[in-house]
Design an enzyme around this catalytic site. Sequence first.
Site, PDB file in Angstrom:
ATOM      1  N   HIS A 158       1.215   4.070  -2.913  1.00 35.44           N
ATOM      2  CA  HIS A 158       1.539   5.893  -2.377  1.00 35.44           C
ATOM      3  C   HIS A 158       3.030   5.679  -3.010  1.00 35.44           C
ATOM      4  O   HIS A 158       3.656   8.128  -3.704  1.00 35.44           O
ATOM      5  CB  HIS A 158       1.654   6.082  -0.917  1.00 35.44           C
TER       6      HIS A 158
ATOM      7  N   HIS B   2       3.579   6.392  -6.961  1.00 32.77           N
ATOM      8  CA  HIS B   2       2.708   7.672  -7.309  1.00 32.77           C
ATOM      9  C   HIS B   2       3.335   9.103  -7.476  1.00 32.77           C
ATOM     10  O   HIS B   2       3.756   9.272  -8.309  1.00 32.77           O
ATOM     11  CB  HIS B   2       1.448   8.117  -6.504  1.00 32.77           C
TER      12      HIS B   2
ATOM     13  N   HIS C 233       0.118  -1.407  -0.343  1.00 33.34           N
ATOM     14  CA  HIS C 233      -0.033   0.210  -0.149  1.00 33.34           C
ATOM     15  C   HIS C 233       0.922   1.030   0.268  1.00 33.34           C
ATOM     16  O   HIS C 233       0.796   2.335  -1.005  1.00 33.34           O
ATOM     17  CB  HIS C 233      -1.210  -0.170   1.179  1.00 33.34           C
ATOM     18  N   GLU C 234       1.939   1.045   0.805  1.00 37.01           N
ATOM     19  CA  GLU C 234       2.396   2.475   1.131  1.00 37.01           C
ATOM     20  C   GLU C 234       3.650   2.754  -0.373  1.00 37.01           C
ATOM     21  O   GLU C 234       3.578   3.769  -0.524  1.00 37.01           O
ATOM     22  CB  GLU C 234       3.305   2.522   2.551  1.00 37.01           C
TER      23      GLU C 234
END
Length: 728
Positions: free
Chosen positions: A512, A515, A508-509
Amino acid sequence: MPILAPDLHLVDFTDTAPSDLQTQVTAAIDQANTFLDKLQPINADTSTSVKSISAAQALTDVMTFDHINLALDRSWGILSHLNSVMSNDDIRHVHHELLPKLSAYGTRVGQHQPLFMRYKTIVNDEAFLATLEPARARAIELALQSFELSGVALPKAEQDEFAAIQSQLSTLSATFSDNILDATQAYALPLKEEQLAGLTDSGLDLLADAGKQYKASALEKGTLTQAEVDALPTQYYVATLNIPVYIAVMTHADNRELRETLYRAYVTRASEFDEHTNAKGLSLNNADIMGQILQLREQKAHLLGFANYAEVSLSTKMADSVPEVEAFLRNLAAQATPTAEQDLAQLQDSAKDYGISDLQAWDSAYIAEKVKQDKFSLSQEEIRPYFPLPKVIDGLFAIVERLYGITVKEQQHEDNHSENAASRWHDEVRFYQLFDEKNQLVGGFYFDLFARSGKRGGAWMSSFQSRYTHEEQGYQQLPVCFMVGNFTPALDGKPSLLTHDEVLTLFHEFGHGLHHLLTQVTVGDVAGVNGVEWDAVELPSQFMENWAWDAEGIALISSHVETGEPLPKDKLDALLAAKNFQSGMQTLRQIEFALFDLLIHSHTPALDYDGILSTLNGVRSDVAIMQTPDYNRFANGFSHIFAGGYAAGYYSYKWAELLSADAFSKFEEEGIFNPITGKAFRETILSVGGSLPAKTNFENFRGRGASIDALLRHSGFNDNHPNDKAAS
């Protein structure tokens, strides 16, 4: 070993004394204020007699000011980061002392008429505006929106009131966060032998490690003498509220009384039931702070002409209105409830086998683990040895290389003072560089993944440094970010062994992080995650989790820590079969948080503490299916909305999950490692950052608007209401 590029502008963390950072922040604010002082008033309407300037000159002034602010972004970014990962009295003192200055400066910028009129000059010259690159035009559009939300159009007296509100809010939010951290770290429960039954070896290792820290802390604080410490058992087990320890006890401890004790301690942190105090002897109770924050946010909303703070929050998001978000959440709750009721019945039935006739909140994780073992022959502890952190990281990097053609290389750091070493704030931190398919450096990132004292709980990506170019100054910086977790640390000479939940958190991190790092935008305000609507910013992170649920992806991230054997097929099948285990209850829990957040921020007049608790109870009555103890004070620790950026925006997790599920369904259709589809996702979502509206980016990738169908299917709800469809 790759050489560290100067465009990374890495921080020397060996030279970041709080007092030095304070000096740097203050100097940066002074420099920026000096520029604003010299900025001449203009009028964007050229038909008046007041001085005007060309749109080109206005843009030059805007870009010059942006460049001046780099120094503040950097110094304050470092200090804020250290306050989150290495908090101590010195760092906290300096951080909090600077908050009013930062708030005052931010308000001044947002209300500065000469600067605002330069932006207006640019947009009023339509011919000039049309010549700008889309990223620059979007940054100007968002800046004008920010000016409006900073009170640029308010009369002077109301601007002053707005500034005072902003200052108070920044201080209150910091205190809220401090209280949670202090309350978490103040709790320690030494355990007796009979309380250890059921705990796994890894859990016992964590408790023993906490015991060592407990002894050292007691000696340092003088609460125990050396003789008293020496009299304690060598293997001394202590339960704490740090997440790895807390989860280990709540999931595996047979002693129900211990589970309830620890649960009560966790859900009453920083509440009227928490008797701990901070270093100054002050109460850690967040009750009054919460009411003050809501009241100030409402005042701010009314000054800006909004009915409530939720409307302020949604004005910059994909969602259009409070009724739209509430309808989305309640509709999803209706979809999830039948599955959630089945989930609860399953737990209640199994609980009876363990002598529990009245399933309570402190039993759910324990019984859920038993059901997993019974129904799926799956134990988190049994599969933990198959997810050693180094293997997971290597596999994660291999996955993104296949998807996006990028390569990740660790920067070695044996000598922190070496010319070619990346300085770190803690020995556990690792630094990596990211290269594209042409072996060109894209950016860099740090991993700080283990729980420790002085570190804020949870996991996050901090977009410390954006991709940015200022051609006139000949300046370029590549993106750099911090990815932070609170995983179980390495113990007894073995690497950190992750649960699959921790694997998902890492993915998940990293989503980020990608991105932020893969952006091709060089206008800092809309590069990477900057400028992305808050309810879309979780799309890439939740999207990335899908590869940790895929058999081919799992093969890349798993191998037994001792034998190197892959995850056995029976365990893999069990893990995948259990993907939607308890998904109904988990979804309702997220909706409970999101609906509570939305309702307290849309309520007028602002709620006091009793009203906050009453609203939470009302939401639970509407959507929860399992009773919560009366003493539960979850809201007092809800940092996302009281100390983070999620106020009236916690729904974003579910909103973005809809987007991410729908985006991943394209990979399901075309191949989850299809490089063409990966390239399309990179080019339409990851590379463009906030330079286009999130809705446009999504439609450019998917070829249509978003549909809820994939989310319902991925969550196992698609059979509940097969004809019910919705789009965000």
